[in-house]
Enzyme design. Structure first.
Site, PDB file in Angstrom:
ATOM      1  N   GLU B  66      91.749 -61.688  -2.904  1.00  0.00           N
ATOM      2  CA  GLU B  66      91.545 -62.939  -2.169  1.00  0.00           C
ATOM      3  C   GLU B  66      90.883 -64.020  -3.011  1.00  0.00           C
ATOM      4  O   GLU B  66      91.256 -65.193  -2.931  1.00  0.00           O
ATOM      5  CB  GLU B  66      90.718 -62.697  -0.894  1.00  0.00           C
ATOM      6  CG  GLU B  66      91.480 -62.017   0.232  1.00  0.00           C
ATOM      7  CD  GLU B  66      91.528 -60.503   0.110  1.00  0.00           C
ATOM      8  OE1 GLU B  66      90.947 -59.961  -0.859  1.00  0.00           O
ATOM      9  OE2 GLU B  66      92.155 -59.850   0.972  1.00  0.00           O
ATOM     10  N   HIS B 135      85.847 -55.942   9.773  1.00  0.00           N
ATOM     11  CA  HIS B 135      87.129 -56.613  10.025  1.00  0.00           C
ATOM     12  C   HIS B 135      87.071 -57.521  11.250  1.00  0.00           C
ATOM     13  O   HIS B 135      88.114 -57.944  11.755  1.00  0.00           O
ATOM     14  CB  HIS B 135      88.242 -55.578  10.253  1.00  0.00           C
ATOM     15  CG  HIS B 135      88.741 -54.947   8.994  1.00  0.00           C
ATOM     16  ND1 HIS B 135      87.916 -54.393   8.059  1.00  0.00           N
ATOM     17  CD2 HIS B 135      90.006 -54.774   8.507  1.00  0.00           C
ATOM     18  CE1 HIS B 135      88.646 -53.902   7.063  1.00  0.00           C
ATOM     19  NE2 HIS B 135      89.910 -54.123   7.308  1.00  0.00           N
TER      20      HIS B 135
END
Lengths: 366, 332
Positions: B66, B135
């Site tokens: 990322e 998450h």
């Protein structure tokens, strides 16, 4: 595929005209003089914040950038004064930026570590170690995209400078991997000055004596150059740049260099000996080129003095410009450039139109 | 709102896909990059079919890195391209914090106006699927602290499409927060093109008794709560902020002048949250129009738990909102 490329490195030195080498000499002298005056201005408290000077490394920026086209993107880290000047940013915009004045390259909003110059395709000094490397991959992505999708028909390469400290940042490895798998023409130029702040490369980096391993991990060709010799830097870089321009893929270059001064102005340098510094100073890239030009009859001592005087004049002019340039006016500058439409802190004063913003130019005069 | 004239119902994910595809057809500088967006057809099928139409030069798979690909988007945007960078989950964007929070929003300012950063980062935000604490970030509270970016958080397919098209044309970095829990939701979306400007809240339900302000998925909880309260004769006005930066306080203040009571509902944590900011701005601008303090319904101040009942206990829901409205109106 050969990971290292000894052939390219051992090819005979390309002949560079005396005129060009005299220009490089002046470019390096300008950076040196600029940095000496920067240190002085910092000690006089005319420059705030952190200040990292480039003295000793001049041959890297000058040799590398000489090998590029003027519209090849260049991006670097926080020790950015030399790169900006080598790229053609005017010294007065650079100095005024450090003085925090409106006449600076970023209107005094960036500072020493955040130089930007759109006119010279200089995409910035970036102050988080390694953080500029994925952006460099993005610049390379854009040049390739412009060519292949937008059909602009021009192949460019990106120079992404980093220091040896960035070798250990994850960002670099993500950027190198992306460049490798997407075939992005980004040249990662490691200016190995042996210290990331006070930590020697041996203490901070695995395989420090063979950085070709870093390139090999991503299948990139690896090149090495002596950063105390601007002609050597140019000769290696010219080959790398030309090859990557045609092949449109990434490369990794290690330039061995040394910074004479501390990491920043506040560094007492207890991690290295004076003898070590003297050893490198004896191999000074400016003196080395000047001597070579004198020996070849392309320069005499008077000519050298003239060059010296001309860079002194240029930097003196930069200081004067910086001193005379006004401070940015909080009434207009504090909230401008935050977003392209001035919403301010408390919500919209007007609804945004569909934006056709052209980023502004650096100011022409203070 | 324009959705009233729409004749077709499409899913939230289809609305996002339409917005991206229309903008990519309109402007070749726009490209989509992210994990599994191309060959896999999108981890949540948002980009299904886009590789076929636009090809691998414009719909680009990247490895799980990322920080790398977010930074690549920043660089490409500085060069004038219009990247759409998909984070499979906004929780994963945290490893890219240097690029998305330290670089993208500051580039224009740091460069004295020379380099804009017209990049859209988008993906799934918030908790609700028993994904555990790493998450399940609702990042809006954290990210809203940073000047220089736009934060967009739609609650309906109609809003998602119109706001995403605006986001792609915006010259600033935009964080576009979706919710995996809403991707399958259907709603009316017109065939014809439309854009929704930033900084314009939408009154999703009119009412004169209490103002409910929310953003993104909890807007639906507010609407549910309002329906139930209406059965008791309490008419709530439900304001969907739609964008957090810029924040449309004018619409909120106007509503409070009418209702004199306010509850702010926010799926992120309470400390230093969007709800806190909204409440503070209400105090700054409309203290005299309040008959009670502003009530907040946020996620509980704990990491998101895995267990279904614990997770549900943590999140805002209609029951908590009804209780807050009752407290705000001195009914309990």
């Amino acid at each position: 595929m050969t990971m290292t490329d000894p052939q390219a490195v051992s090819q005979p030195v390309e002949r560079v005209s005396a005129k060009t080498r005299l220009k490089w000499l002046r470019d390096m002298m300008l950076i040196r003089e600029f940095e000496l005056r920067t240190m002085q201005a910092y000690q006089e408290a005319k420059i705030g914040g952190f200040c990292h000077v480039y003295i000793g490394q001049e041959a890297c920026a000058v040799g590398c950038i000489a090998a590029t086209n003027p519209d090849d993107p260049v991006i670097t880290a926080y020790r950015d004064h030399g790169h900006a000047l080598a790229r053609g940013m005017e010294a007065r915009y650079a100095m005024a930026e450090m003085f925090g004045k409106i006449g600076g390259c970023a209107k005094g909003k960036g500072g020493s570590m955040h130089f930007f110059d759109k006119r010279t395709h200089f995409y910035g000094g970036h102050a988080i170690v390694g953080g500029q490397t994925p952006i460099g991959a993005g610049l390379a992505f854009a040049t390739r995209y412009e060519n292949e999708v937008l059909g602009q028909g021009k192949k460019r390469v990106t120079l992404c400078f980093l220091g040896d400290g960035a070798l250990n940042q994850g960002a670099l490895h993500e950027a190198m991997n992306l460049c490798a798998i997407l075939d992005l023409p980004c040249i990662f130029v490691v200016e190995n000055n042996r210290y990331s702040m006070g930590t020697s490369i041996e203490r901070g980096t695995s395989m420090a004596d063979d950085l070709s391993t870093k390139a090999a991990a991503y299948g990139m060709p690896y090149f090495q150059a002596d950063g105390m010799d601007v002609c050597a830097v140019y000769n290696v870089m010219k080959r790398v740049v030309d090859r990557m321009r045609s092949e449109q893929r990434p490369a990794f270059v290690e330039i061995s260099t040394y910074r004479y001064k501390g990491h920043s102005m506040s560094d007492p340098q207890k991690y290295r000996t004076k003898d070590e510094v003297s050893e490198y100073e004896a191999n000074d890239p400016i003196r080395r080129l000047a001597d070579a030009l004198i020996e070849a009859g392309s320069l005499n001592e008077d000519g050298f003095k003239e060059l010296n005087q001309s860079v002194r004049d240029e930097v003196r002019d930069a200081i004067k410009w910086a001193e005379q340039s006004p401070e940015p006016d909080p009434a207009t500058e504090l909230y401008s450039d935050v977003v392209t439409e001035p919403f301010g802190a408390y919500g919209p004063t007007s609804l945004p139109e569909m934006c056709e913003h052209e980023p502004g130019e650096a100011p022409e005069s203070p | 709102m324009g959705a009233a004239v729409a004749t077709r119902q499409i899913q939230f994910r289809e609305a996002i896909r339409e917005a991206m595809s229309e903008e990519m057809r309109r402007d070749k500088r726009v490209f989509l990059m992210g994990e599994e967006v191309a060959q896999y057809q999108g981890a949540y099928k948002v980009s299904q079919g886009m590789l076929d139409e636009f090809g691998e030069k414009r719909v680009i798979d990247v490895p799980i890195s990322e920080n790398g690909f977010a930074g690549l988007g920043v660089g490409a945007a500085m060069m004038g391209l219009r990247p759409i960078i998909e984070f499979m989950s906004w929780s994963f964007s945290l490893v890219a914090a240097d690029q998305i929070l330290n670089n993208a929003p500051k580039m224009l300012y740091m460069s004295g106006g020379q380099f804009g950063c017209p990049v859209v980062f988008r993906g799934n935000d918030g908790a609700g699927g028993q994904l555990g604490s790493t998450h399940s970030w609702a990042v809006e509270g954290l990210f809203a602290n940073v000047p220089g970016l736009r934060i967009v958080i739609p609650s309906t397919p109609y809003d998602a499409k119109g706001l995403l098209k605006t986001a792609i044309r915006c010259d600033d970095p935009v964080f576009f927060l979706e919710s995996e829990r809403m991707l399958g939701n259907k709603g009316p979306v017109p065939e014809e093109e439309y854009l929704i400007p930033f900084g314009k809240a939408d009154i999703k339900r009119a009412g004169g008794d209490c103002t409910l302000v929310s953003f993104g998925r909890p807007v639906h909880f507010c609407l549910e709560a309002a329906e139930k309260l209406a059965e008791e004769g309490i008419e709530c006005e439900v304001i969907d902020g739609r964008t957090i930066r810029p924040l449309d306080m004018d619409t909120i203040i106007e509503s409070i002048r009418k209702t004199n009571y306010c509850v702010v509902v926010d799926q992120s944590w309470p400390f230093g949250s969007v709800a806190s900011e909204v409440a503070t701005q209400i105090y700054e601008r409309a203290m005299d129009h309040l008959d009670n303090r502003v009530y907040r319904v946020c996620s509980d101040d704990v990491p998101a738990p895995y267990s279904k009942n614990l997770e549900q206990a943590m999140l805002p829901n209609p029951g908590k909102i009804i209780k807050a409205v009752r407290q705000a109106m001195y009914l309990e």
